[in-house]
Design a protein around this motif. Structure first.
Motif, PDB file in Angstrom:
ATOM      1  N   SER A  17       0.855  -1.187   0.000  1.00 32.14           N
ATOM      2  CA  SER A  17       0.000   0.000   0.000  1.00 32.14           C
ATOM      3  C   SER A  17       0.895   1.243   0.000  1.00 32.14           C
ATOM      4  N   PRO A  18       1.428   1.621  -1.186  1.00 33.62           N
ATOM      5  CA  PRO A  18       2.384   2.732  -1.239  1.00 33.62           C
ATOM      6  C   PRO A  18       1.756   4.124  -1.344  1.00 33.62           C
ATOM      7  N   LEU A  19       0.486   4.220  -1.659  1.00 33.38           N
ATOM      8  CA  LEU A  19      -0.131   5.524  -1.879  1.00 33.38           C
ATOM      9  C   LEU A  19      -0.863   6.064  -0.655  1.00 33.38           C
ATOM     10  N   GLU A  20      -1.451   5.183   0.099  1.00 35.96           N
ATOM     11  CA  GLU A  20      -2.115   5.562   1.343  1.00 35.96           C
ATOM     12  C   GLU A  20      -2.058   4.374   2.290  1.00 35.96           C
ATOM     13  N   PRO A  21      -2.112   4.642   3.588  1.00 35.45           N
ATOM     14  CA  PRO A  21      -2.040   3.528   4.548  1.00 35.45           C
ATOM     15  C   PRO A  21      -3.155   2.514   4.331  1.00 35.45           C
ATOM     16  N   ASP A  22      -2.823   1.236   4.574  1.00 37.03           N
ATOM     17  CA  ASP A  22      -3.825   0.176   4.459  1.00 37.03           C
ATOM     18  C   ASP A  22      -4.739   0.189   5.686  1.00 37.03           C
ATOM     19  N   GLU A  23      -5.608  -0.800   5.800  1.00 38.60           N
ATOM     20  CA  GLU A  23      -6.572  -0.837   6.904  1.00 38.60           C
ATOM     21  C   GLU A  23      -5.908  -0.954   8.272  1.00 38.60           C
ATOM     22  N   ASP A  24      -4.646  -1.399   8.304  1.00 42.07           N
ATOM     23  CA  ASP A  24      -3.907  -1.462   9.561  1.00 42.07           C
ATOM     24  C   ASP A  24      -3.101  -0.196   9.826  1.00 42.07           C
ATOM     25  N   GLY A  25      -3.134   0.754   8.889  1.00 44.28           N
ATOM     26  CA  GLY A  25      -2.395   2.001   9.049  1.00 44.28           C
ATOM     27  C   GLY A  25      -0.973   1.951   8.518  1.00 44.28           C
ATOM     28  N   TRP A  47       8.644   0.391   5.773  1.00 43.28           N
ATOM     29  CA  TRP A  47       7.257   0.782   5.925  1.00 43.28           C
ATOM     30  C   TRP A  47       7.102   1.737   7.104  1.00 43.28           C
ATOM     31  N   ALA A  48       5.988   2.431   7.127  1.00 43.71           N
ATOM     32  CA  ALA A  48       5.723   3.394   8.197  1.00 43.71           C
ATOM     33  C   ALA A  48       4.310   3.199   8.732  1.00 43.71           C
ATOM     34  N   MET A  49       4.170   3.552  10.003  1.00 49.82           N
ATOM     35  CA  MET A  49       2.868   3.550  10.654  1.00 49.82           C
ATOM     36  C   MET A  49       2.886   4.702  11.656  1.00 49.82           C
ATOM     37  N   ASP A  50       1.998   5.650  11.455  1.00 52.64           N
ATOM     38  CA  ASP A  50       1.981   6.855  12.280  1.00 52.64           C
ATOM     39  C   ASP A  50       3.361   7.521  12.215  1.00 52.64           C
ATOM     40  N   GLU A  51       4.014   7.705  13.343  1.00 55.20           N
ATOM     41  CA  GLU A  51       5.317   8.378  13.400  1.00 55.20           C
ATOM     42  C   GLU A  51       6.496   7.399  13.275  1.00 55.20           C
ATOM     43  N   ILE A  52       6.204   6.115  13.251  1.00 51.40           N
ATOM     44  CA  ILE A  52       7.251   5.095  13.278  1.00 51.40           C
ATOM     45  C   ILE A  52       7.620   4.661  11.860  1.00 51.40           C
ATOM     46  N   MET A  53       8.937   4.569  11.596  1.00 55.69           N
ATOM     47  CA  MET A  53       9.419   4.003  10.334  1.00 55.69           C
ATOM     48  C   MET A  53      10.218   2.748  10.675  1.00 55.69           C
ATOM     49  N   MET A  54       9.873   1.668   9.986  1.00 58.43           N
ATOM     50  CA  MET A  54      10.464   0.362  10.263  1.00 58.43           C
ATOM     51  C   MET A  54      11.048  -0.234   8.993  1.00 58.43           C
ATOM     52  N   VAL A  55      11.923  -1.216   9.187  1.00 59.19           N
ATOM     53  CA  VAL A  55      12.383  -2.040   8.084  1.00 59.19           C
ATOM     54  C   VAL A  55      12.221  -3.496   8.528  1.00 59.19           C
ATOM     55  N   THR A  56      11.713  -4.317   7.620  1.00 59.61           N
ATOM     56  CA  THR A  56      11.582  -5.755   7.856  1.00 59.61           C
ATOM     57  C   THR A  56      12.513  -6.449   6.879  1.00 59.61           C
TER      58      THR A  56
END
Length: 129
Positions: A17-25, A47-56
């Motif tokens: 979901s690169p254009l807008e957050p998915d249902e999980d944010g 990926w990002a969620m709110d203020e957090i940026m993560m890498v998997t």
């Protein structure tokens, strides 16, 4: 071992979901596919969620099933994938299975939480767009 002995982690069931957050944010930023020094392919997703940026980061666990936290830190440093810029080194990891049943390690590393930067990536991400 040759790279043919290590399966590439498969994410065939994941829809980014690169254009807008998915249902999980979750907003997908980019990905990278490469190989570790031993020929083991890996798949990296940022990926990002709110203020957090993560890498998997996902890679085969063949021959390294007993790795502990320090082993993972050492591997990231040795492979020059993640550069830690903070004393804190947020890292979660688990052995799991990819979308086709390969046994893999999955690492989640927090890059930033919006207030503090913990790490940066050493590769240029490919865009999902």
């Amino acid at each position: 071992m040759s790279d043919k002995e290590f399966p590439m982690p498969h994410r065939i069931n994941y829809i980014p979901s690169p254009l807008e957050p998915d249902e999980d944010g979750v907003l997908d930023i980019g990905f990278y596919c490469g190989s570790l020094n031993d020929g083991r392919p890996y798949h990296l997703e940022c990926w990002a969620m709110d203020e957090i940026m993560m890498v998997t980061i996902m890679f085969s666990d063949i021959g390294i099933r007993g790795y502990l936290r320090q082993n993972m830190y050492d591997l990231m440093e040795q492979e020059k994938m993640v550069y830690y810029v903070s004393e804190k080194k947020p890292l979660q990891f688990t052995r799991t299975h990819d979308d086709v049943g390969n046994s893999i390690w999955m690492l989640n590393i927090m890059l930033t939480n919006g207030k503090e930067k913990y790490a940066t990536l050493k590769m240029k991400l490919q865009s999902y767009k």
